[in-house]
Design a protein around this motif. Structure first.
Motif, short mmCIF file in Angstrom:
data_model
loop_
_atom_site.label_atom_id
_atom_site.label_comp_id
_atom_site.label_asym_id
_atom_site.label_seq_id
_atom_site.Cartn_x
_atom_site.Cartn_y
_atom_site.Cartn_z
N LEU A 1 0.83 -1.21 0.00
CA LEU A 1 0.00 0.00 0.00
C LEU A 1 0.86 1.26 0.00
O LEU A 1 0.57 2.22 -0.71
CB LEU A 1 -0.93 0.00 1.22
CG LEU A 1 -1.84 1.21 1.38
CD1 LEU A 1 -2.85 1.29 0.25
CD2 LEU A 1 -2.56 1.15 2.72
N LEU A 2 1.94 1.25 0.78
CA LEU A 2 2.84 2.41 0.80
C LEU A 2 3.46 2.67 -0.57
O LEU A 2 3.60 3.82 -0.99
CB LEU A 2 3.96 2.21 1.83
CG LEU A 2 3.58 2.36 3.29
CD1 LEU A 2 4.79 2.07 4.17
CD2 LEU A 2 3.05 3.76 3.58
N VAL A 3 3.83 1.59 -1.25
CA VAL A 3 4.47 1.73 -2.56
C VAL A 3 3.46 2.10 -3.65
O VAL A 3 3.72 2.99 -4.46
CB VAL A 3 5.23 0.44 -2.94
CG1 VAL A 3 5.72 0.48 -4.37
CG2 VAL A 3 6.37 0.18 -1.98
N MET A 4 2.33 1.43 -3.66
CA MET A 4 1.38 1.57 -4.77
C MET A 4 0.25 2.55 -4.50
O MET A 4 -0.38 3.04 -5.43
CB MET A 4 0.77 0.21 -5.11
CG MET A 4 1.79 -0.82 -5.53
SD MET A 4 1.02 -2.37 -5.97
CE MET A 4 0.41 -1.96 -7.60
N GLY A 5 -0.01 2.81 -3.23
CA GLY A 5 -1.15 3.65 -2.88
C GLY A 5 -2.44 2.83 -2.99
O GLY A 5 -2.46 1.76 -3.59
N PRO A 6 -3.52 3.33 -2.38
CA PRO A 6 -4.78 2.60 -2.43
C PRO A 6 -5.35 2.60 -3.86
O PRO A 6 -5.64 3.66 -4.42
CB PRO A 6 -5.68 3.37 -1.46
CG PRO A 6 -5.08 4.73 -1.35
CD PRO A 6 -3.62 4.57 -1.63
N ALA B 240 -5.05 -1.88 -8.43
CA ALA B 240 -3.78 -2.58 -8.67
C ALA B 240 -3.19 -3.09 -7.35
O ALA B 240 -2.65 -4.20 -7.30
CB ALA B 240 -2.80 -1.66 -9.38
N TRP B 241 -3.29 -2.27 -6.29
CA TRP B 241 -2.81 -2.71 -4.98
C TRP B 241 -3.57 -3.94 -4.50
O TRP B 241 -2.97 -4.90 -4.03
CB TRP B 241 -2.95 -1.56 -3.97
CG TRP B 241 -2.76 -2.01 -2.55
CD1 TRP B 241 -1.60 -2.45 -1.99
CD2 TRP B 241 -3.75 -2.08 -1.54
NE1 TRP B 241 -1.81 -2.79 -0.67
CE2 TRP B 241 -3.12 -2.57 -0.36
CE3 TRP B 241 -5.10 -1.79 -1.48
CZ2 TRP B 241 -3.81 -2.77 0.83
CZ3 TRP B 241 -5.78 -1.97 -0.28
CH2 TRP B 241 -5.14 -2.45 0.84
N LEU B 242 -4.90 -3.92 -4.65
CA LEU B 242 -5.71 -5.07 -4.23
C LEU B 242 -5.39 -6.32 -5.05
O LEU B 242 -5.50 -7.44 -4.55
CB LEU B 242 -7.20 -4.74 -4.34
CG LEU B 242 -7.73 -3.75 -3.31
CD1 LEU B 242 -9.18 -3.39 -3.61
CD2 LEU B 242 -7.59 -4.30 -1.90
N GLN B 243 -4.98 -6.14 -6.29
CA GLN B 243 -4.61 -7.28 -7.13
C GLN B 243 -3.24 -7.82 -6.75
O GLN B 243 -3.01 -9.02 -6.83
CB GLN B 243 -4.62 -6.88 -8.61
CG GLN B 243 -6.00 -6.59 -9.13
CD GLN B 243 -5.99 -5.96 -10.52
OE1 GLN B 243 -5.02 -5.31 -10.91
NE2 GLN B 243 -7.08 -6.14 -11.25
N GLN B 244 -2.34 -6.96 -6.34
CA GLN B 244 -0.97 -7.37 -6.01
C GLN B 244 -0.85 -7.97 -4.61
O GLN B 244 -0.01 -8.84 -4.37
CB GLN B 244 -0.01 -6.19 -6.12
CG GLN B 244 0.33 -5.82 -7.53
CD GLN B 244 1.08 -6.94 -8.22
OE1 GLN B 244 2.04 -7.49 -7.69
NE2 GLN B 244 0.63 -7.28 -9.42
N TRP B 245 -1.67 -7.50 -3.69
CA TRP B 245 -1.54 -7.92 -2.30
C TRP B 245 -1.60 -9.44 -2.12
O TRP B 245 -0.71 -10.01 -1.48
CB TRP B 245 -2.58 -7.20 -1.46
CG TRP B 245 -2.50 -7.42 0.02
CD1 TRP B 245 -1.48 -8.02 0.71
CD2 TRP B 245 -3.47 -7.05 0.99
NE1 TRP B 245 -1.76 -8.03 2.04
CE2 TRP B 245 -2.98 -7.44 2.24
CE3 TRP B 245 -4.69 -6.43 0.91
CZ2 TRP B 245 -3.69 -7.23 3.42
CZ3 TRP B 245 -5.40 -6.20 2.09
CH2 TRP B 245 -4.90 -6.60 3.32
N PRO B 246 -2.58 -10.15 -2.68
CA PRO B 246 -2.59 -11.61 -2.50
C PRO B 246 -1.34 -12.29 -3.07
O PRO B 246 -0.85 -13.28 -2.50
CB PRO B 246 -3.84 -12.07 -3.25
CG PRO B 246 -4.71 -10.86 -3.35
CD PRO B 246 -3.77 -9.69 -3.39
N LEU B 247 -0.81 -11.76 -4.16
CA LEU B 247 0.41 -12.33 -4.74
C LEU B 247 1.59 -12.14 -3.79
O LEU B 247 2.44 -13.03 -3.66
CB LEU B 247 0.69 -11.69 -6.09
CG LEU B 247 -0.41 -11.85 -7.14
CD1 LEU B 247 -0.08 -11.03 -8.38
CD2 LEU B 247 -0.63 -13.31 -7.48
N ARG B 248 1.62 -11.01 -3.14
CA ARG B 248 2.70 -10.73 -2.17
C ARG B 248 2.60 -11.64 -0.95
O ARG B 248 3.60 -12.07 -0.40
CB ARG B 248 2.68 -9.27 -1.73
CG ARG B 248 2.70 -8.25 -2.83
CD ARG B 248 3.96 -8.31 -3.64
NE ARG B 248 3.86 -7.35 -4.72
CZ ARG B 248 4.89 -6.90 -5.40
NH1 ARG B 248 6.09 -7.34 -5.13
NH2 ARG B 248 4.72 -6.05 -6.38
#
Length: 74
Positions: free
Chosen positions: A27-32, A35-43
């Motif tokens: 969230l800090l890198v991408m902002g809300p 795209a952030w919601l799509q990346q979070w589960p992968l992380r």
């Protein structure tokens, strides 16, 4: 503590930590954003196994250090 209990606890703890940390840092890198919601589960998929393995290695050492620090002085 029984080994099975310890492993299950570590799985739960590391999942919570990996979820929170990866979500927050992404969230800090991408902002809300979507795209952030799509990346979070992968992380989380990457972070959780790493956190679990590290906790199995570091956990016993941390407990030994804590026991020494809190042991009554002679």
């Amino acid at each position: 503590m029984e080994l099975k209990t310890r492993i299950i606890a570590q799985l739960i703890i590391t999942f919570c930590m990996a979820s929170i940390m990866s979500g927050f840092l992404t969230l800090l890198v991408m902002g809300p954003s979507i795209a952030w919601l799509q990346q979070w589960p992968l992380r989380i998929i990457v972070a959780w196994p790493l956190a679990f393995i590290v906790s199995l290695i570091v956990g016993p050492l941390a407990f030994k250090i804590a026991a020494r620090l809190t042991a009554p002085r002679r």
